[in-house]
Design an enzyme around this catalytic site. Sequence first.
Site, PDB file in Angstrom:
ATOM      1  CE  LYS A  92       7.346-100.512   6.623  1.00  0.00           C
ATOM      2  NZ  LYS A  92       5.963-100.548   7.267  1.00  0.00           N
ATOM      3  CG  ASP A  95      17.156 -96.049  17.326  1.00  0.00           C
ATOM      4  OD1 ASP A  95      18.314 -95.773  17.660  1.00  0.00           O
ATOM      5  OD2 ASP A  95      16.521 -95.219  17.716  1.00  0.00           O
TER       6      ASP A  95
END
Length: 256
Positions: A92, A95
Amino acid sequence: MTTLSYTERAKHSASPMAKQLLQLMDAKKTNLALSADVTSAQQLLALADQLGAEICLLKTHIDIVDDFSLELTQELRRLADRHQFLLFEDRKFADIGQTVKHQYAGGIYRIADWADMINAHSLPGPGIIQGLAGATTLERGLILIAEMSSAGHLMNADYMQQTLKMAAAFPEFVMGFITQHALSADPQWINFTPGIKHAGRHDDLGQQYTTPEQAIIKQGSDVVIVGRGIISAADPLAEARYYREEAWRCYQERIK
Ligand code: S5P
């Protein structure tokens, strides 16, 4: 939702990893993914070996393994090849492209070296996809998280449609979505659905469960991801076989 078989859909896909998974599911007759959320290397390898013949995908959270080593990832690869399943690291990413590039290819886990596919949130925008795509020259696939299973998540209908649009710009790398329902009728996208259990509607920390039938027939899911429904059962192999047969029956019914 589409009524085409996985093999038919492989022809519509621009992603080599999506093609591989779609063909593997029909060849092996399984659309079951195991979420092997355990905290020791020995437990993870034992599950992969014991249940490998039943699944198309082994989903890992490699950063919860207390005694992680790169040998563990090499062992996982060997088991994946022996039992014919693919490896999905549920990292997951969330950024900017420059950061996820290092998180994916480097650090302790070197995810790009051993995981066939990874997932990422679409929240930061397309740079996250570019960062991940450029991190390795190996044949890899990305699953975008469009809709979560947890209560109170913030992914509304508009967010899901924007995620679909973002995927469409990278059809060779993006394989599909983590989602509770098919986002479009386009056969190229694979819908992966966690939060699956035949009994028990939720846990104490926000997880919400649906059944394989609801997910596959009503919501257009393609791959059901089962964790505690299998690994916390008294007999994980029997339970994995149950989910495998049930999910396969639902897929057969949908494409009839
Ligand atoms: O929306 C999501 C997305 C994911 S990837 N909801 C989820 O539960 N997951 C993952 O699926 C979660 O991190 C866990 O590894 C697995 C579900 O586990 P279970 O034990 O509840 O089946």
